[in-house]
Design a protein around this motif. Structure first.
Motif, mmCIF file in Angstrom:
data_model
loop_
_atom_site.group_PDB
_atom_site.id
_atom_site.type_symbol
_atom_site.label_atom_id
_atom_site.label_comp_id
_atom_site.label_asym_id
_atom_site.label_seq_id
_atom_site.Cartn_x
_atom_site.Cartn_y
_atom_site.Cartn_z
ATOM 1 N N ILE A 82 0.820 -1.219 0.000
ATOM 2 C CA ILE A 82 0.000 0.000 0.000
ATOM 3 C C ILE A 82 0.853 1.269 0.000
ATOM 4 O O ILE A 82 0.748 2.103 -0.897
ATOM 5 C CB ILE A 82 -0.965 0.009 1.205
ATOM 6 N N VAL A 83 1.696 1.440 1.032
ATOM 7 C CA VAL A 83 2.434 2.697 1.172
ATOM 8 C C VAL A 83 3.398 2.916 0.009
ATOM 9 O O VAL A 83 3.415 3.985 -0.612
ATOM 10 C CB VAL A 83 3.195 2.739 2.511
ATOM 11 N N LYS A 84 4.197 1.914 -0.311
ATOM 12 C CA LYS A 84 5.183 2.063 -1.381
ATOM 13 C C LYS A 84 4.533 2.315 -2.742
ATOM 14 O O LYS A 84 4.957 3.234 -3.465
ATOM 15 C CB LYS A 84 6.100 0.840 -1.428
ATOM 16 N N PRO A 85 3.500 1.555 -3.137
ATOM 17 C CA PRO A 85 2.823 1.877 -4.406
ATOM 18 C C PRO A 85 2.197 3.272 -4.413
ATOM 19 O O PRO A 85 2.203 3.944 -5.446
ATOM 20 C CB PRO A 85 1.746 0.790 -4.516
ATOM 21 N N ALA A 86 1.648 3.701 -3.268
ATOM 22 C CA ALA A 86 1.070 5.050 -3.199
ATOM 23 C C ALA A 86 2.141 6.104 -3.439
ATOM 24 O O ALA A 86 1.940 7.057 -4.192
ATOM 25 C CB ALA A 86 0.403 5.268 -1.841
ATOM 26 N N LEU A 87 3.306 5.940 -2.829
ATOM 27 C CA LEU A 87 4.400 6.879 -3.026
ATOM 28 C C LEU A 87 4.867 6.884 -4.479
ATOM 29 O O LEU A 87 5.262 7.921 -5.019
ATOM 30 C CB LEU A 87 5.570 6.528 -2.100
ATOM 31 N N SER A 88 4.803 5.719 -5.112
ATOM 32 C CA SER A 88 5.195 5.624 -6.519
ATOM 33 C C SER A 88 4.275 6.463 -7.394
ATOM 34 O O SER A 88 4.723 7.217 -8.266
ATOM 35 C CB SER A 88 5.171 4.161 -6.970
ATOM 36 N N PHE A 89 2.971 6.372 -7.165
ATOM 37 C CA PHE A 89 2.012 7.189 -7.905
ATOM 38 C C PHE A 89 2.229 8.672 -7.631
ATOM 39 O O PHE A 89 2.142 9.512 -8.528
ATOM 40 C CB PHE A 89 0.569 6.824 -7.517
ATOM 41 N N LEU A 90 2.523 8.983 -6.379
ATOM 42 C CA LEU A 90 2.643 10.389 -5.984
ATOM 43 C C LEU A 90 3.880 11.072 -6.554
ATOM 44 O O LEU A 90 4.034 12.282 -6.424
ATOM 45 C CB LEU A 90 2.629 10.504 -4.459
ATOM 46 N N HIS A 91 4.766 10.298 -7.194
ATOM 47 C CA HIS A 91 5.918 10.899 -7.852
ATOM 48 C C HIS A 91 5.510 11.733 -9.063
ATOM 49 O O HIS A 91 6.276 12.579 -9.521
ATOM 50 C CB HIS A 91 6.905 9.813 -8.300
ATOM 51 N N GLU A 92 4.308 11.470 -9.604
ATOM 52 C CA GLU A 92 3.846 12.260 -10.740
ATOM 53 C C GLU A 92 3.745 13.728 -10.326
ATOM 54 O O GLU A 92 3.290 14.048 -9.225
ATOM 55 C CB GLU A 92 2.489 11.759 -11.235
ATOM 56 N N LYS A 93 4.166 14.610 -11.224
ATOM 57 C CA LYS A 93 4.250 16.038 -10.905
ATOM 58 C C LYS A 93 2.933 16.600 -10.405
ATOM 59 O O LYS A 93 2.888 17.414 -9.480
ATOM 60 C CB LYS A 93 4.715 16.816 -12.137
ATOM 61 N N ILE A 94 1.821 16.153 -11.004
ATOM 62 C CA ILE A 94 0.518 16.714 -10.643
ATOM 63 C C ILE A 94 0.121 16.372 -9.215
ATOM 64 O O ILE A 94 -0.694 17.054 -8.599
ATOM 65 C CB ILE A 94 -0.573 16.245 -11.641
ATOM 66 N N TYR A 95 0.726 15.317 -8.658
ATOM 67 C CA TYR A 95 0.411 14.906 -7.291
ATOM 68 C C TYR A 95 1.443 15.418 -6.283
ATOM 69 O O TYR A 95 1.510 14.917 -5.158
ATOM 70 C CB TYR A 95 0.343 13.381 -7.201
ATOM 71 N N ALA A 96 2.236 16.410 -6.674
ATOM 72 C CA ALA A 96 3.327 16.895 -5.809
ATOM 73 C C ALA A 96 2.819 17.380 -4.454
ATOM 74 O O ALA A 96 3.445 17.143 -3.420
ATOM 75 C CB ALA A 96 4.103 18.014 -6.512
ATOM 76 N N GLY A 97 1.670 18.072 -4.441
ATOM 77 C CA GLY A 97 1.127 18.574 -3.178
ATOM 78 C C GLY A 97 0.749 17.447 -2.239
ATOM 79 O O GLY A 97 1.099 17.458 -1.053
ATOM 80 N N ALA A 98 0.040 16.455 -2.771
ATOM 81 C CA ALA A 98 -0.358 15.305 -1.957
ATOM 82 C C ALA A 98 0.865 14.537 -1.476
ATOM 83 O O ALA A 98 0.908 14.058 -0.332
ATOM 84 C CB ALA A 98 -1.273 14.392 -2.765
ATOM 85 N N ASN A 99 1.879 14.422 -2.336
ATOM 86 C CA ASN A 99 3.100 13.718 -1.975
ATOM 87 C C ASN A 99 3.790 14.411 -0.799
ATOM 88 O O ASN A 99 4.187 13.754 0.178
ATOM 89 C CB ASN A 99 4.042 13.669 -3.176
ATOM 90 N N ASP A 100 3.915 15.725 -0.883
ATOM 91 C CA ASP A 100 4.581 16.490 0.182
ATOM 92 C C ASP A 100 3.834 16.341 1.505
ATOM 93 O O ASP A 100 4.444 16.129 2.560
ATOM 94 C CB ASP A 100 4.654 17.961 -0.231
ATOM 95 N N GLU A 101 2.520 16.414 1.462
ATOM 96 C CA GLU A 101 1.719 16.315 2.690
ATOM 97 C C GLU A 101 1.741 14.908 3.264
ATOM 98 O O GLU A 101 1.803 14.721 4.490
ATOM 99 C CB GLU A 101 0.289 16.772 2.388
ATOM 100 N N PHE A 102 1.729 13.906 2.398
ATOM 101 C CA PHE A 102 1.771 12.525 2.874
ATOM 102 C C PHE A 102 3.118 12.217 3.525
ATOM 103 O O PHE A 102 3.181 11.556 4.573
ATOM 104 C CB PHE A 102 1.502 11.577 1.708
ATOM 105 N N LEU A 103 4.204 12.718 2.933
ATOM 106 C CA LEU A 103 5.521 12.523 3.535
ATOM 107 C C LEU A 103 5.631 13.268 4.865
ATOM 108 O O LEU A 103 6.242 12.778 5.816
ATOM 109 C CB LEU A 103 6.617 12.991 2.576
ATOM 110 N N ARG A 104 5.016 14.451 4.948
ATOM 111 C CA ARG A 104 5.024 15.199 6.211
ATOM 112 C C ARG A 104 4.230 14.449 7.287
ATOM 113 O O ARG A 104 4.597 14.460 8.466
ATOM 114 C CB ARG A 104 4.463 16.594 5.998
ATOM 115 N N ALA A 105 3.140 13.801 6.866
ATOM 116 C CA ALA A 105 2.364 12.993 7.812
ATOM 117 C C ALA A 105 3.235 11.879 8.385
ATOM 118 O O ALA A 105 3.210 11.603 9.592
ATOM 119 C CB ALA A 105 1.138 12.405 7.122
ATOM 120 N N HIS A 106 4.032 11.243 7.529
ATOM 121 C CA HIS A 106 4.948 10.192 7.987
ATOM 122 C C HIS A 106 5.996 10.759 8.934
ATOM 123 O O HIS A 106 6.344 10.126 9.938
ATOM 124 C CB HIS A 106 5.634 9.538 6.786
#
Length: 305
Positions: free
Chosen positions: A163-187
């Motif tokens: 779950i976590v690793k595949p989600a991070l893989s998707f979040l590498h897409e530029k359009i998901y940069a905001g969600a990626n940053d917030e999800f990493l901050r949550a971690h």
């Protein structure tokens, strides 16, 4: 360099002496020595004055000294790599051990790549170094992984892998940069036991992901829309096929109220006269629920024709 399954290691596995529950505060000396071996292989030998190696070790040394308020990491003489290694071997604070690992592998992941993926004198490529680090974490039952440039805490190997690793893989897409940053901050908040802040970032990541899907699909939305409104927009525009929506009432309830409600009740508003605390179990549940939902939304968007 490949990891060898030595006889003694195989025997420990057969005897059931391999930890099946992660711990987060003990970094045994063999693990630390293995990390130093990885540094030597991927960063090269700064003692031989290779410019790339020396610059990498110097950056790590100076950054740690500045952040910890020191002039030198140790009183012993030696090259930057020797200073870093000695300091690392003698650290008693687990968070500083993770500081050093994260910073050094950020250098491996970013700075070293600027030298076309390898430095003079190096025996290992950056990707191989990161793979070995994560394998060493697992080998010693230490519940962390280096993913997307950050140290991520793992509560379950299965959940992290599926779950976590595949989600991070998707979040590498530029359009998901905001969600990626917030999800990493949550971690990051979760790792430092800042559970209220963890829940806040989970909700932000959830909302940012839906906004990104709306933007990608050119569905009309407002930057001020709440999670409930954004979810309505996604469903009305067929993010889930109508046939399946009738079967997804439980999922909708989870999507609609799972993250926002937990966050709102525990950390989103003033706490009045009584201090509210978020239990680690709740933070862990919401963090992994967020990963599951982000992965679901990314896959659902990808499946749209």
């Amino acid at each position: 360099m490949a990891i060898f399954e030595l006889f003694s290691k195989r025997q420990k596995i057969l005897r059931g002496q391999v930890a099946d529950v992660y711990q987060y505060n003990d970094f045994p000396n063999p693990f630390r020595v293995q990390v130093i071996h990885i540094w030597d292989d991927v960063l090269g030998d700064d003692g031989n004055y290779h410019d790339e190696s020396k610059a990498a070790y110097e950056f790590i040394h100076k950054t740690l000294c500045r952040e910890y308020g020191l002039f030198r990491l140790t009183d012993k003489q030696g090259s930057y790599s020797e200073q870093i290694g000695n300091f690392f071997l003698n650290l008693n604070e687990s968070e500083k051990v993770l500081d050093m690992i994260e910073l050094s592998f950020k250098v491996v992941d970013n700075y070293i790549r600027s030298f076309e993926g390898v430095v003079r004198g190096a025996k290992m490529l950056p990707n191989d170094a990161i793979i070995e680090l994560n394998q060493r974490f697992n080998e010693h039952g230490i519940g962390y992984q280096f993913e997307s440039g950050e140290i991520i805490r793992m509560d379950s190997k299965l959940v992290h892998t599926e779950i976590v690793k595949p989600a991070l893989s998707f979040l590498h897409e530029k359009i998901y940069a905001g969600a990626n940053d917030e999800f990493l901050r949550a971690h990051e908040h979760y790792r430092h036991k800042r559970y209220k802040e963890c829940l806040n970032e989970c909700l932000k990541a959830f909302e940012s992901m839906m906004k990104a899907v709306c933007k990608k699909r050119r569905w009309k939305y407002s930057e001020t829309d709440t999670a409930k409104t954004l979810l309505d927009i996604c469903l009305k525009n067929g993010l889930i096929e109508p046939f399946w929506q009738s079967h997804f009432t439980g999922l909708r309830a989870t999507l609609e109220s799972g993250i926002p409600t937990v966050r709102n009740k525990t950390s989103g508003h003033g706490q009045g006269t009584d201090l509210t605390t978020v239990p680690p179990s709740v933070a862990s549940y919401v963090l992994h629920l967020t990963a599951t939902i982000l992965l679901f939304l990314a896959n659902a968007e990808k499946d749209l024709s």
